[in-house]
Design an enzyme around this catalytic site. Structure first.
Site, PDB file in Angstrom:
ATOM      1  N   LYS A 124       0.869  -1.190   0.000  1.00  0.00           N
ATOM      2  CA  LYS A 124       0.000   0.000   0.000  1.00  0.00           C
ATOM      3  C   LYS A 124       0.893   1.223   0.000  1.00  0.00           C
ATOM      4  O   LYS A 124       2.024   1.167   0.467  1.00  0.00           O
ATOM      5  CB  LYS A 124      -0.874   0.014   1.263  1.00  0.00           C
ATOM      6  CG  LYS A 124      -2.089   0.901   1.164  1.00  0.00           C
ATOM      7  CD  LYS A 124      -3.242   0.147   0.561  1.00  0.00           C
ATOM      8  CE  LYS A 124      -4.457   1.001   0.346  1.00  0.00           C
ATOM      9  NZ  LYS A 124      -5.599   0.202  -0.100  1.00  0.00           N
ATOM     10  N   ASP A 164      -6.829   4.263  -4.895  1.00  0.00           N
ATOM     11  CA  ASP A 164      -7.537   4.107  -3.619  1.00  0.00           C
ATOM     12  C   ASP A 164      -8.192   5.478  -3.393  1.00  0.00           C
ATOM     13  O   ASP A 164      -8.343   6.244  -4.359  1.00  0.00           O
ATOM     14  CB  ASP A 164      -6.550   3.727  -2.501  1.00  0.00           C
ATOM     15  CG  ASP A 164      -7.245   3.197  -1.241  1.00  0.00           C
ATOM     16  OD1 ASP A 164      -7.606   2.016  -1.217  1.00  0.00           O
ATOM     17  OD2 ASP A 164      -7.456   3.980  -0.282  1.00  0.00           O
ATOM     18  N   PHE A 236     -20.323   8.168  -2.540  1.00  0.00           N
ATOM     19  CA  PHE A 236     -20.873   8.418  -3.875  1.00  0.00           C
ATOM     20  C   PHE A 236     -19.775   8.347  -4.932  1.00  0.00           C
ATOM     21  O   PHE A 236     -19.899   8.865  -6.029  1.00  0.00           O
ATOM     22  CB  PHE A 236     -21.622   9.750  -3.928  1.00  0.00           C
ATOM     23  CG  PHE A 236     -20.758  10.988  -3.757  1.00  0.00           C
ATOM     24  CD1 PHE A 236     -20.142  11.245  -2.553  1.00  0.00           C
ATOM     25  CD2 PHE A 236     -20.570  11.882  -4.789  1.00  0.00           C
ATOM     26  CE1 PHE A 236     -19.339  12.364  -2.386  1.00  0.00           C
ATOM     27  CE2 PHE A 236     -19.775  13.018  -4.637  1.00  0.00           C
ATOM     28  CZ  PHE A 236     -19.159  13.254  -3.424  1.00  0.00           C
ATOM     29  N   GLY A 237     -18.687   7.630  -4.586  1.00  0.00           N
ATOM     30  CA  GLY A 237     -17.585   7.425  -5.532  1.00  0.00           C
ATOM     31  C   GLY A 237     -17.781   6.147  -6.327  1.00  0.00           C
ATOM     32  O   GLY A 237     -18.900   5.619  -6.412  1.00  0.00           O
ATOM     33  N   ASN A 238     -16.690   5.637  -6.897  1.00  0.00           N
ATOM     34  CA  ASN A 238     -16.750   4.451  -7.747  1.00  0.00           C
ATOM     35  C   ASN A 238     -17.340   3.233  -7.047  1.00  0.00           C
ATOM     36  O   ASN A 238     -18.085   2.464  -7.643  1.00  0.00           O
ATOM     37  CB  ASN A 238     -15.345   4.073  -8.229  1.00  0.00           C
ATOM     38  CG  ASN A 238     -14.984   4.821  -9.495  1.00  0.00           C
ATOM     39  OD1 ASN A 238     -15.857   5.377 -10.158  1.00  0.00           O
ATOM     40  ND2 ASN A 238     -13.708   4.843  -9.820  1.00  0.00           N
ATOM     41  N   ALA A 240     -19.420   3.053  -4.395  1.00  0.00           N
ATOM     42  CA  ALA A 240     -20.857   3.240  -4.156  1.00  0.00           C
ATOM     43  C   ALA A 240     -21.635   3.145  -5.472  1.00  0.00           C
ATOM     44  O   ALA A 240     -22.695   2.513  -5.553  1.00  0.00           O
ATOM     45  CB  ALA A 240     -21.096   4.605  -3.503  1.00  0.00           C
ATOM     46  N   TRP A 241     -21.091   3.750  -6.505  1.00  0.00           N
ATOM     47  CA  TRP A 241     -21.733   3.759  -7.817  1.00  0.00           C
ATOM     48  C   TRP A 241     -21.888   2.342  -8.358  1.00  0.00           C
ATOM     49  O   TRP A 241     -22.963   1.917  -8.791  1.00  0.00           O
ATOM     50  CB  TRP A 241     -20.890   4.643  -8.750  1.00  0.00           C
ATOM     51  CG  TRP A 241     -21.153   4.535 -10.207  1.00  0.00           C
ATOM     52  CD1 TRP A 241     -22.284   4.937 -10.849  1.00  0.00           C
ATOM     53  CD2 TRP A 241     -20.279   4.016 -11.210  1.00  0.00           C
ATOM     54  NE1 TRP A 241     -22.154   4.704 -12.206  1.00  0.00           N
ATOM     55  CE2 TRP A 241     -20.935   4.136 -12.453  1.00  0.00           C
ATOM     56  CE3 TRP A 241     -18.991   3.469 -11.189  1.00  0.00           C
ATOM     57  CZ2 TRP A 241     -20.355   3.727 -13.649  1.00  0.00           C
ATOM     58  CZ3 TRP A 241     -18.412   3.063 -12.379  1.00  0.00           C
ATOM     59  CH2 TRP A 241     -19.099   3.189 -13.590  1.00  0.00           C
TER      60      TRP A 241
HETATM   61  N1  GLU Z   1      -7.346   0.186  -3.260  1.00  0.00           N
HETATM   62  C1  GLU Z   1      -8.086  -0.995  -3.581  1.00  0.00           C
HETATM   63  C2  GLU Z   1      -8.118  -1.913  -2.382  1.00  0.00           C
HETATM   64  O1  GLU Z   1      -8.176  -1.436  -1.270  1.00  0.00           O
HETATM   65  C3  GLU Z   1      -7.595  -1.648  -4.869  1.00  0.00           C
HETATM   66  C4  GLU Z   1      -6.152  -2.019  -4.892  1.00  0.00           C
HETATM   67  C5  GLU Z   1      -5.657  -2.518  -6.244  1.00  0.00           C
HETATM   68  O2  GLU Z   1      -6.434  -2.601  -7.166  1.00  0.00           O
HETATM   69  O3  GLU Z   1      -4.460  -2.841  -6.304  1.00  0.00           O
HETATM   70  O4  GLU Z   1      -8.166  -3.112  -2.459  1.00  0.00           O
END
Ligand code: GLU
Length: 445
Positions: A124, A164, A236-238, A240-241
């Site tokens: 991350k 993210d 209301f982002g990806n 939620a959509w």
């Molecule tokens: N940020 C997303 C998660 O928390 C996707 C991570 C990714 O696609 O590498 O799983």
């Protein structure tokens, strides 16, 4: 393994890293029995090795804003574990980003990615940069400066970041452009790319779709479906959509969406053009949902409130960590809610989870329920390796079957003698075993 003793040692080593310590404790408590039944894990020091990241890169990001002022932000990449595949996980750009938060998210990502059945390790990263209110040119300069440091550490077979919170298609584009220039290669080094330069169909809505697929499987264990149910969604982002689209498609009525300013309750259902409007709102870079109530008469705005006070059958928290607390959970239980499935990472507080689980509601932890996003990133990596693109139907079908497999794994390891499934325990054990066995096979490194 003695969980309390291990936690004490970790607290001394990493004082104040609250979220990270909380995430580790949850996993250790879930796997304690299975760990102690398999002495080979203890002999290889699996726990001591898995709770520490392989390495952390910290760097400064100087950039110039539109007024000519020099700004300095902090950047991080936590490479946690790559026993089963390249480090994989999102980048978060948000003022709240710090090392404890990213270590928590990176640790969770190891098990989430393992659950997807695809070969991806956990990582991350991110920055305390806030893209809200910034111009496109400012976001571009920031992303370029961020990648000037990060590019040496990542690669399509080494570490594959994605989006993210605060990192969407626009940011991935700017980051990819700079990587391509510096590394002189066009590869699948990031996921969430645009459709014309290596992105996968369905990736934008995959986390939301996956969450609904997972909830659908949980409901089926009780002979229930989405058909005719009312659903509360936050955010209301990806995520939620995507969740609103899929829940509606399965015959449910989505009645809420929310932003930091409050929430919208629309008893007629948020479907069709109203769902599209969610994306329009987000694109305005404003972070507020109130305008929905001006545009659609049936939508009522509740200022500063959260959607969990409405009477619904299913709750899908898709906004941010710790957005659903004990009182919210009690309200959901009182109103007859039967299922809570997490689209965000850690949206329910530990006290809320306690209320949800002790009342025997179906509860899908983010690690399992929101794995559809990273799973589809894994599918994007496969397509990039093959230099091919799959159709929307092919990707969606694979995503669906991955979510069914994750659900099956949770049931396998989480089903109690009374038949009730503890999805937290199931997800942690299933995710852990695959990584731990890979570490055993590969020796102490
Ligand atoms: N940020 C997303 C998660 O928390 C996707 C991570 C990714 O696609 O590498 O799983």
């Amino acid at each position: 393994m003695n969980v309390d003793k291990l936690m004490l040692q970790l607290e001394q080593k990493h004082p104040g890293e609250v979220e990270y310590l909380q995430a580790v404790r949850e996993v250790l408590e879930s796997i304690e029995d299975i760990y102690n039944q398999n002495p080979q894990f203890e002999a290889a020091g699996i726990i001591e090795r898995i709770v520490e990241p392989d390495r952390i890169l910290t760097f400064k990001i100087p950039w110039v804003d539109d007024s000519g002022k020099v700004n300095v932000n902090l950047g991080y990449r936590v490479q946690f574990n790559n026993a089963i595949g390249p480090y994989k996980g999102g980048l978060r750009f948000h003022p709240s980003v710090n090392l404890s938060g990213l270590k928590f998210l990176g640790f969770e990502q190891i098990f989430k990615n393992s659950l997807t059945t695809l070969p991806m390790g956990g990582g991350k990263g991110g920055s305390d940069f806030n893209p809200k209110g910034k111009s496109d040119a400012e976001v571009m300069r920031f992303c370029q400066a961020f990648m000037m440091e990060l590019w040496r550490l990542i690669g399509p077979e080494t570490d594959v970041p994605a989006g993210d919170i605060g990192v969407g298609g626009r940011e991935i584009g700017f980051l990819y452009g700079m990587y391509r220039k510096l590394a002189r290669e066009n590869t699948g080094v990031l996921t969430g790319k645009g459709g014309t330069w290596g992105g996968s169909l369905v990736r934008p809505e995959a986390t939301g779709f996956g969450n609904v697929y997972f909830a659908k499987e949980m409901l089926a264990t009780k002979g229930e479906t989405f058909e005719g149910k009312t659903v509360a969604i936050s955010g209301f982002g990806n995520v939620a959509w995507g969740a609103a689209l899929k829940a509606t498609e399965l015959g449910a009525k989505v009645v809420t969406m929310s932003g930091p300013d409050g929430y919208i309750y629309d008893p007629e259902g948020i479907s069709g053009e109203k769902i599209d409007y969610m994306l329009e709102l987000r694109a305005s870079n404003n972070d507020i949902v109130k305008p929905y109530s001006y545009k659609f008469e049936s939508g009522q705005f509740y200022e500063g409130k959260k959607p969990w006070e409405q009477k619904v059958d299913i709750a899908l928290p898709c906004a941010i960590q710790n957005e659903l607390n004990k009182e919210d959970a009690e309200m959901l239980v009182k109103n007859g809610c039967i299922c809570v499935s997490e689209g965000a990472n850690m949206p329910c507080t530990p006290e809320a989870i306690e209320v949800i689980q002790s009342n025997k509601l179906l509860y899908g932890p983010g690690k399992a329920a929101n794995a559809g996003g990273v799973a589809t990133s894994g599918l994007e990596m496969s397509q990039n390796s093959m230099k091919l693109s799959w159709s929307r139907e092919e990707v969606d079908e694979k995503l669906h079957s991955i979510m069914c497999n994750i659900h099956e794994a949770c049931v396998k390891y989480g089903k109690g003698t009374d038949g009730h499934v503890d999805y937290v325990k199931g997800a942690n054990i299933a995710g852990f075993l695959k990584v731990a066995n890979a570490m055993l096979d590969q020796g102490v490194i």
